[in-house]
Write a protein that holds these residues in place. Structure first.
Motif, short mmCIF file in Angstrom:
data_model
loop_
_atom_site.label_atom_id
_atom_site.label_comp_id
_atom_site.label_asym_id
_atom_site.label_seq_id
_atom_site.Cartn_x
_atom_site.Cartn_y
_atom_site.Cartn_z
N ALA A 128 0.67 -1.13 -0.08
CA ALA A 128 0.01 -0.07 0.02
C ALA A 128 0.77 1.26 -0.12
CB ALA A 128 -1.06 0.06 1.26
N THR A 129 0.20 2.31 -0.26
CA THR A 129 0.98 3.65 -0.48
C THR A 129 0.43 4.58 1.21
OG1 THR A 129 -0.83 5.03 -1.33
CG2 THR A 129 0.68 3.87 -2.94
N LEU A 130 1.22 5.59 1.25
CA LEU A 130 0.90 5.98 2.38
C LEU A 130 -0.39 6.98 2.13
CD1 LEU A 130 1.68 7.49 5.24
CD2 LEU A 130 2.93 9.12 3.64
N ARG A 131 -0.85 7.17 0.98
CA ARG A 131 -2.06 7.69 0.79
C ARG A 131 -3.29 6.75 0.99
NH1 ARG A 131 -4.89 11.72 -1.78
NH2 ARG A 131 -6.68 11.17 -2.94
N LEU A 166 2.53 12.38 8.81
CA LEU A 166 2.74 13.66 8.82
C LEU A 166 4.14 13.93 8.61
CD1 LEU A 166 0.64 14.89 12.06
CD2 LEU A 166 0.39 15.62 9.51
N GLY A 167 5.11 13.27 9.43
CA GLY A 167 6.74 13.18 9.14
C GLY A 167 6.85 13.02 7.75
N ALA A 168 6.49 11.96 7.00
CA ALA A 168 6.80 11.68 5.75
C ALA A 168 6.23 12.77 4.66
CB ALA A 168 6.33 10.25 5.37
N ALA A 169 5.15 13.46 5.12
CA ALA A 169 4.49 14.47 4.22
C ALA A 169 5.24 15.56 4.51
CB ALA A 169 3.14 14.83 4.74
N GLN A 217 7.33 14.36 -2.11
CA GLN A 217 6.67 13.25 -3.12
C GLN A 217 5.18 13.37 -2.71
OE1 GLN A 217 9.40 9.81 -1.66
NE2 GLN A 217 8.56 9.32 -3.71
N PRO A 218 4.35 13.14 -3.61
CA PRO A 218 2.92 12.87 -3.22
C PRO A 218 2.79 11.50 -2.36
CG PRO A 218 3.37 13.02 -5.73
CD PRO A 218 4.73 13.00 -5.23
N LEU A 219 1.75 11.56 -1.52
CA LEU A 219 1.72 10.27 -0.68
C LEU A 219 1.47 9.13 -1.52
CD1 LEU A 219 -0.46 11.84 2.14
CD2 LEU A 219 1.96 12.02 2.10
N GLY A 220 0.88 9.16 -2.70
CA GLY A 220 0.67 8.14 -3.30
C GLY A 220 1.77 7.41 -3.81
N GLU A 221 2.89 8.27 -3.84
CA GLU A 221 4.18 7.47 -4.35
C GLU A 221 5.22 7.17 -3.00
OE1 GLU A 221 6.36 10.67 -6.73
OE2 GLU A 221 4.72 10.74 -8.15
N VAL A 247 4.03 2.40 2.35
CA VAL A 247 4.17 1.98 3.67
C VAL A 247 5.26 1.07 4.07
CG1 VAL A 247 1.69 2.44 4.16
CG2 VAL A 247 2.65 0.10 3.58
N ARG A 248 5.78 0.28 3.26
CA ARG A 248 6.85 -0.37 3.43
C ARG A 248 8.13 0.30 4.07
NH1 ARG A 248 7.79 -5.76 0.80
NH2 ARG A 248 6.16 -4.92 -0.74
N ASP A 249 8.24 1.56 3.20
CA ASP A 249 9.43 2.32 4.09
C ASP A 249 9.15 3.05 5.06
OD1 ASP A 249 10.66 1.65 1.16
OD2 ASP A 249 9.78 3.60 0.24
N LEU A 250 7.84 3.22 5.62
CA LEU A 250 7.69 3.70 6.77
C LEU A 250 7.36 3.04 7.88
CD1 LEU A 250 5.15 6.39 5.42
CD2 LEU A 250 7.82 6.83 5.95
N ALA A 251 6.88 1.93 7.54
CA ALA A 251 6.46 0.79 8.88
C ALA A 251 7.63 0.59 9.95
CB ALA A 251 6.15 -0.72 8.22
#
Length: 144
Positions: free
Chosen positions: A18-21, A53-56, A61-65, A68-72
Motif C-alpha cells: 500500500a501507499t501512504l495515501r 505527517l513526518g513523511a508528508a 513526493q505525493p503520498l501516493g508515491e 508504507v513498506r518504507d515507513l512501517a
C-alpha cells in the motif's frame, strides 16, 4: 486483567504494498491513530499518524508515491491475548511505544493502545488491590 479483556479487535490494516495515501485514507476514514501493515495477514509493521505527517513534511513526493513498506516501524511490538495488561504496559514503557499488536499464530487479533490502558486504570488498580489483599490474608493465616 488480561490483554483480551481490553484489546480492540477492529484492527485497521493495509497491505505491505500500500501507499501512504492508502494508509492515511484508512486512518481518516476509520478515525484511528495507526494502521497495521500486513503481508499475507502477518503483521510486519505499523504506520502512525505521526509517521504520515513526518513523511508528508520531510519528503517532496505525493503520498501516493510513498510506500508504507518504507515507513512501517520494525521491529513490531506484539503480544498474545493471554498476557497481563500490567506486563504489556511495562513493555510499552520499556520499548517506548503506544501501541502493541495482539497476535495469535502470527495473525492479528487485536491491538492494545496506551489509551486503552489508561481508560482501564481504575479497574487495574482495583484488581491489584484485591490481589494484594488476598496475599496478605493468606500470609496472615499461615503465620498462626
Amino acid at each position: 486483567m488480561l490483554v483480551r479483556d481490553l484489546m480492540s479487535t477492529d484492527v485497521v490494516t493495509v497491505g505491505v504494498d500500500a501507499t501512504l495515501r492508502d494508509a492515511a485514507g484508512k486512518i481518516l476514514a476509520e478515525h484511528v491513530g495507526s494502521v497495521v501493515v500486513v503481508d499475507d495477514g502477518t503483521p510486519t509493521g505499523i504506520v502512525t499518524e505521526s509517521d504520515a505527517l513526518g513523511a508528508a513534511h520531510d519528503r517532496d513526493q505525493p503520498l501516493g508515491e510513498i510506500s508504507v513498506r518504507d515507513l512501517a516501524h520494525p521491529p513490531l511490538v506484539t503480544t498474545g491475548p493471554d498476557r497481563t495488561v500490567q506486563s504489556v504496559a511495562r513493555t510499552m514503557a520499556d520499548e517506548g511505544v503506544k501501541k502493541v499488536i495482539v497476535t495469535e499464530d502470527l495473525s492479528v487479533v487485536g491491538i492494545v493502545t496506551l489509551t486503552d490502558v489508561v481508560y482501564h486504570l481504575a479497574d487495574l488498580r482495583k484488581e491489584a488491590t484485591a490481589a494484594a489483599t488476598d496475599i496478605a490474608e493468606r500470609d496472615w493465616r499461615t503465620d498462626d
